[in-house]
Scaffold this motif. Structure first.
Motif, PDB file in Angstrom:
ATOM      1  N   VAL A  75     -20.067  49.080 -20.400  1.00  0.00           N
ATOM      2  CA  VAL A  75     -19.068  48.538 -21.328  1.00  0.00           C
ATOM      3  C   VAL A  75     -17.665  48.984 -20.928  1.00  0.00           C
ATOM      4  O   VAL A  75     -16.734  48.172 -20.894  1.00  0.00           O
ATOM      5  CB  VAL A  75     -19.388  48.944 -22.788  1.00  0.00           C
ATOM      6  N   LEU A  76     -17.510  50.257 -20.614  1.00  0.00           N
ATOM      7  CA  LEU A  76     -16.181  50.762 -20.236  1.00  0.00           C
ATOM      8  C   LEU A  76     -15.689  50.133 -18.938  1.00  0.00           C
ATOM      9  O   LEU A  76     -14.540  49.700 -18.837  1.00  0.00           O
ATOM     10  CB  LEU A  76     -16.207  52.285 -20.108  1.00  0.00           C
ATOM     11  N   HIS A  77     -16.551  50.065 -17.927  1.00  0.00           N
ATOM     12  CA  HIS A  77     -16.121  49.542 -16.633  1.00  0.00           C
ATOM     13  C   HIS A  77     -15.932  48.026 -16.656  1.00  0.00           C
ATOM     14  O   HIS A  77     -15.061  47.511 -15.954  1.00  0.00           O
ATOM     15  CB  HIS A  77     -17.099  49.966 -15.544  1.00  0.00           C
ATOM     16  N   THR A  78     -16.719  47.335 -17.456  1.00  0.00           N
ATOM     17  CA  THR A  78     -16.528  45.894 -17.600  1.00  0.00           C
ATOM     18  C   THR A  78     -15.153  45.615 -18.204  1.00  0.00           C
ATOM     19  O   THR A  78     -14.427  44.724 -17.742  1.00  0.00           O
ATOM     20  CB  THR A  78     -17.649  45.280 -18.468  1.00  0.00           C
ATOM     21  N   PHE A  79     -14.790  46.384 -19.207  1.00  0.00           N
ATOM     22  CA  PHE A  79     -13.472  46.232 -19.827  1.00  0.00           C
ATOM     23  C   PHE A  79     -12.369  46.589 -18.839  1.00  0.00           C
ATOM     24  O   PHE A  79     -11.410  45.836 -18.656  1.00  0.00           O
ATOM     25  CB  PHE A  79     -13.386  47.106 -21.073  1.00  0.00           C
ATOM     26  N   ARG A  80     -12.516  47.730 -18.184  1.00  0.00           N
ATOM     27  CA  ARG A  80     -11.501  48.214 -17.240  1.00  0.00           C
ATOM     28  C   ARG A  80     -11.206  47.182 -16.160  1.00  0.00           C
ATOM     29  O   ARG A  80     -10.051  46.991 -15.776  1.00  0.00           O
ATOM     30  CB  ARG A  80     -12.005  49.512 -16.614  1.00  0.00           C
ATOM     31  N   SER A  81     -12.227  46.490 -15.677  1.00  0.00           N
ATOM     32  CA  SER A  81     -12.036  45.543 -14.579  1.00  0.00           C
ATOM     33  C   SER A  81     -11.213  44.322 -14.987  1.00  0.00           C
ATOM     34  O   SER A  81     -10.820  43.534 -14.143  1.00  0.00           O
ATOM     35  CB  SER A  81     -13.393  45.092 -14.027  1.00  0.00           C
ATOM     36  N   ARG A  82     -10.936  44.194 -16.279  1.00  0.00           N
ATOM     37  CA  ARG A  82     -10.194  43.047 -16.780  1.00  0.00           C
ATOM     38  C   ARG A  82      -8.766  43.395 -17.213  1.00  0.00           C
ATOM     39  O   ARG A  82      -8.084  42.583 -17.813  1.00  0.00           O
ATOM     40  CB  ARG A  82     -10.971  42.420 -17.938  1.00  0.00           C
ATOM     41  N   LEU A  83      -8.349  44.596 -16.889  1.00  0.00           N
ATOM     42  CA  LEU A  83      -7.008  45.031 -17.267  1.00  0.00           C
ATOM     43  C   LEU A  83      -6.167  45.351 -16.038  1.00  0.00           C
ATOM     44  O   LEU A  83      -6.681  45.919 -15.078  1.00  0.00           O
ATOM     45  CB  LEU A  83      -7.069  46.300 -18.121  1.00  0.00           C
ATOM     46  N   PRO A  84      -4.882  45.031 -16.098  1.00  0.00           N
ATOM     47  CA  PRO A  84      -3.992  45.544 -15.054  1.00  0.00           C
ATOM     48  C   PRO A  84      -3.993  47.074 -15.129  1.00  0.00           C
ATOM     49  O   PRO A  84      -4.227  47.656 -16.197  1.00  0.00           O
ATOM     50  CB  PRO A  84      -2.618  44.992 -15.441  1.00  0.00           C
ATOM     51  N   VAL A  85      -3.746  47.725 -14.020  1.00  0.00           N
ATOM     52  CA  VAL A  85      -3.819  49.181 -13.948  1.00  0.00           C
ATOM     53  C   VAL A  85      -2.990  49.850 -15.046  1.00  0.00           C
ATOM     54  O   VAL A  85      -3.461  50.782 -15.705  1.00  0.00           O
ATOM     55  CB  VAL A  85      -3.381  49.686 -12.555  1.00  0.00           C
ATOM     56  N   ARG A 134     -10.156  40.899 -13.192  1.00  0.00           N
ATOM     57  CA  ARG A 134     -11.055  39.815 -13.567  1.00  0.00           C
ATOM     58  C   ARG A 134     -10.600  39.216 -14.891  1.00  0.00           C
ATOM     59  O   ARG A 134      -9.958  39.878 -15.700  1.00  0.00           O
ATOM     60  CB  ARG A 134     -12.474  40.343 -13.692  1.00  0.00           C
ATOM     61  N   SER A 135     -10.978  37.992 -15.124  1.00  0.00           N
ATOM     62  CA  SER A 135     -10.661  37.375 -16.410  1.00  0.00           C
ATOM     63  C   SER A 135     -11.797  37.655 -17.394  1.00  0.00           C
ATOM     64  O   SER A 135     -12.933  37.906 -16.993  1.00  0.00           O
ATOM     65  CB  SER A 135     -10.460  35.865 -16.248  1.00  0.00           C
ATOM     66  N   PHE A 136     -11.453  37.616 -18.676  1.00  0.00           N
ATOM     67  CA  PHE A 136     -12.475  37.784 -19.705  1.00  0.00           C
ATOM     68  C   PHE A 136     -13.293  36.506 -19.741  1.00  0.00           C
ATOM     69  O   PHE A 136     -12.745  35.411 -19.811  1.00  0.00           O
ATOM     70  CB  PHE A 136     -11.829  38.057 -21.066  1.00  0.00           C
ATOM     71  N   GLY A 137     -14.582  36.646 -19.656  1.00  0.00           N
ATOM     72  CA  GLY A 137     -15.471  35.494 -19.673  1.00  0.00           C
ATOM     73  C   GLY A 137     -16.103  35.341 -21.035  1.00  0.00           C
ATOM     74  O   GLY A 137     -15.621  35.856 -22.043  1.00  0.00           O
ATOM     75  N   THR A 138     -17.215  34.677 -21.033  1.00  0.00           N
ATOM     76  CA  THR A 138     -17.969  34.513 -22.277  1.00  0.00           C
ATOM     77  C   THR A 138     -18.624  35.850 -22.619  1.00  0.00           C
ATOM     78  O   THR A 138     -18.825  36.703 -21.741  1.00  0.00           O
ATOM     79  CB  THR A 138     -19.071  33.439 -22.112  1.00  0.00           C
TER      80      THR A 138
END
Length: 143
Positions: free
Chosen positions: A40-50, A79-83
């Motif tokens: 959950v944390l890494h999925t979120f992190r990958s969708r944010l600018p640093v 990455r963009s937020f998906g479904t």
């Protein structure tokens, strides 16, 4: 200045977070919730600018902050937020054969975060995020 409370009690605070994540997810052990939390944390992190990711990390308790930034390749594109289904699949991709993340894994971790963060700090961190990032965490309580 004495050592800040959050650092003096980081292990105890993290254990309580893991218990809450376990309970919110309906899992039997905190070991079962480990891969879910990381996912959950890494999925979120990958969708944010640093810059946004580090601002969010600053609001997290110390051990969660460390988990949030561990093994981060900042050269990867945002990455963009998906479904919800796509993001859940990414959460479950962390050590897939040992990942017990339920369908409501993101909501479970979100609720555990809310329970283990100062409400004002949590709200301030959320308010700095883009709407799609806020929506990632903004589901109703699962426990």
């Amino acid at each position: 200045m004495p050592m800040p409370f959050e650092y003096q009690n980081a292990s105890r605070q993290f254990e309580q977070f893991m218990i809450d994540a376990r309970d919110c997810a309906g899992l039997a052990t905190t070991n079962m919730s480990w891969n879910m939390v990381i996912g959950v944390l890494h999925t979120f992190r990958s969708r944010l600018p640093v810059e946004q990711a580090l601002a969010f990390a600053d609001a997290l308790p110390p051990v969660l902050r460390a988990l949030f930034v561990e093994h981060w390749d900042v050269s990867q594109p945002v990455r963009s937020f998906g479904t919800p289904e796509e993001m859940l699949d990414e959460v479950r991709s962390v050590r897939r054969q040992h990942n017990f993340a339920p369908p409501h894994a993101i909501r479970a971790v979100a609720e555990a975060l809310r329970k283990n963060m100062d409400p004002e700090v949590h709200q301030r961190a959320m308010s700095k995020l883009a709407p799609a990032a806020q929506a990632y965490w903004g589901y109703q309580s699962s426990c």
